[in-house]
Motif scaffolding. Structure first.
Motif, short mmCIF file in Angstrom:
data_model
loop_
_atom_site.label_atom_id
_atom_site.label_comp_id
_atom_site.label_asym_id
_atom_site.label_seq_id
_atom_site.Cartn_x
_atom_site.Cartn_y
_atom_site.Cartn_z
N ALA A 18 9.96 -17.29 -0.83
CA ALA A 18 9.48 -15.95 -0.50
C ALA A 18 10.53 -15.20 0.32
O ALA A 18 10.78 -14.01 0.07
N ALA A 19 11.14 -15.89 1.27
CA ALA A 19 12.19 -15.26 2.08
C ALA A 19 13.36 -14.84 1.20
O ALA A 19 13.93 -13.75 1.37
N LEU A 20 13.71 -15.67 0.22
CA LEU A 20 14.80 -15.34 -0.70
C LEU A 20 14.47 -14.10 -1.52
O LEU A 20 15.29 -13.18 -1.65
N VAL A 21 13.24 -14.05 -2.07
CA VAL A 21 12.81 -12.89 -2.85
C VAL A 21 12.87 -11.63 -1.99
O VAL A 21 13.37 -10.58 -2.43
N ARG A 76 -0.73 -3.54 16.49
CA ARG A 76 -2.01 -3.27 15.83
C ARG A 76 -1.86 -2.55 14.50
O ARG A 76 -2.63 -2.75 13.59
N ALA A 77 -0.89 -1.67 14.40
CA ALA A 77 -0.74 -0.87 13.19
C ALA A 77 0.14 -1.54 12.13
O ALA A 77 0.31 -1.00 11.05
N VAL A 78 0.69 -2.71 12.44
CA VAL A 78 1.55 -3.40 11.48
C VAL A 78 0.68 -3.93 10.34
O VAL A 78 -0.28 -4.66 10.58
N PRO A 79 1.01 -3.56 9.09
CA PRO A 79 0.23 -4.08 7.97
C PRO A 79 0.30 -5.61 7.90
O PRO A 79 1.33 -6.21 8.23
N PHE A 80 -0.81 -6.20 7.49
CA PHE A 80 -0.93 -7.66 7.48
C PHE A 80 -1.49 -8.10 6.13
O PHE A 80 -2.54 -7.62 5.71
N ILE A 81 -0.76 -8.98 5.46
CA ILE A 81 -1.19 -9.50 4.16
C ILE A 81 -1.43 -11.01 4.30
O ILE A 81 -0.57 -11.74 4.77
N PHE A 82 -2.61 -11.44 3.87
CA PHE A 82 -2.85 -12.87 3.76
C PHE A 82 -2.36 -13.32 2.38
O PHE A 82 -2.66 -12.68 1.37
N LEU A 83 -1.61 -14.42 2.35
CA LEU A 83 -1.13 -15.03 1.12
C LEU A 83 -1.55 -16.49 1.19
O LEU A 83 -1.00 -17.26 1.97
N THR A 84 -2.56 -16.87 0.41
CA THR A 84 -3.19 -18.16 0.62
C THR A 84 -3.73 -18.77 -0.66
O THR A 84 -3.95 -18.07 -1.65
N PHE A 108 1.38 -17.17 -6.62
CA PHE A 108 1.50 -15.73 -6.79
C PHE A 108 2.69 -15.40 -7.67
O PHE A 108 3.65 -16.15 -7.77
N ASP A 109 2.59 -14.26 -8.29
CA ASP A 109 3.67 -13.73 -9.11
C ASP A 109 4.62 -12.99 -8.18
O ASP A 109 4.17 -12.09 -7.44
N PRO A 110 5.92 -13.31 -8.20
CA PRO A 110 6.85 -12.63 -7.29
C PRO A 110 6.82 -11.10 -7.43
O PRO A 110 6.94 -10.38 -6.44
N GLU A 111 6.65 -10.61 -8.65
CA GLU A 111 6.61 -9.17 -8.86
C GLU A 111 5.37 -8.56 -8.19
O GLU A 111 5.45 -7.52 -7.53
N GLU A 112 4.23 -9.23 -8.35
CA GLU A 112 2.99 -8.76 -7.71
C GLU A 112 3.13 -8.80 -6.18
O GLU A 112 2.68 -7.89 -5.49
N PHE A 113 3.77 -9.84 -5.69
CA PHE A 113 4.01 -9.98 -4.26
C PHE A 113 4.85 -8.81 -3.75
O PHE A 113 4.52 -8.16 -2.75
N LEU A 114 5.95 -8.50 -4.45
CA LEU A 114 6.83 -7.41 -4.04
C LEU A 114 6.12 -6.06 -4.11
O LEU A 114 6.31 -5.20 -3.25
N ILE A 115 5.27 -5.88 -5.11
CA ILE A 115 4.52 -4.63 -5.22
C ILE A 115 3.60 -4.47 -4.01
O ILE A 115 3.50 -3.39 -3.43
N ALA A 116 2.93 -5.56 -3.62
CA ALA A 116 2.04 -5.50 -2.45
C ALA A 116 2.84 -5.17 -1.19
O ALA A 116 2.44 -4.33 -0.38
#
Length: 163
Positions: A18-21, A76-84, A108-116
């Protein structure tokens, strides 16, 4: 778009991939193995524009980490995504009820991850820009009001004559 992302994941392969992507897309990435390590990174001054976190982790799980982040006013305003891997309706509902901005299920699909990631960062930038415009409008109104209030007593003192 260069933005800083904090990626929290206990699986080393997934964390590195994920860090590489994210790095390949131009993001600055800090990684942590669990919520406790992620909090240490944040307490040492790293301020991300986005946090992506697993839920099931040792020492401090994603839910506890999310709540600890939201207790910090500057985060508080930093967006937060759960990936689980926890993908049941109940799990997704729990994450969203807590206030997470998105909830992605592994694998997860890397493309979907990047879109999110991109959509959350773009939306945050739009909200900040709007808040800046609103603040500028409020400042202009305040300056006009103060200017008017200062001129009114002077007009009275000078008897309506120009100063």
């Amino acid at each position: 778009m260069e933005a800083a992302v904090l990626f929290v994941e206990d699986n080393p392969d997934l964390r590195e991939n994920a860090a590489l992507v994210l790095n390949m897309e131009g993001y600055t990435v800090q990684v942590a193995r669990d919520g406790r390590e992620a909090l240490d990174i944040l307490e040492n001054g790293f301020v991300p524009q986005l946090i992506v976190s697993d839920i099931m982790m040792p020492r401090m799980d994603g839910y506890e980490f999310f709540q600890a982040v939201r207790e910090k006013p500057h985060l508080r305003a930093v967006p937060f995504i759960f990936l689980t891997a926890r993908g049941s309706r109940r799990d997704v509902s729990t994450g969203r009820l807590l206030g997470a901005d998105d909830y992605l299920v592994k694998p997860f699909d890397p493309e979907e991850f990047l879109i999110a990631v991109q959509s959350k960062l773009q939306r945050t930038a739009e909200l900040r820009a709007q808040a800046g415009e609103d603040l500028d409008d409020a400042r202009r109104s305040l300056v006009q009001m103060i200017s008017h209030e200062l001129r009114t007593p002077l007009t009275y003192v000078t008897g309506g004559l120009p100063c």
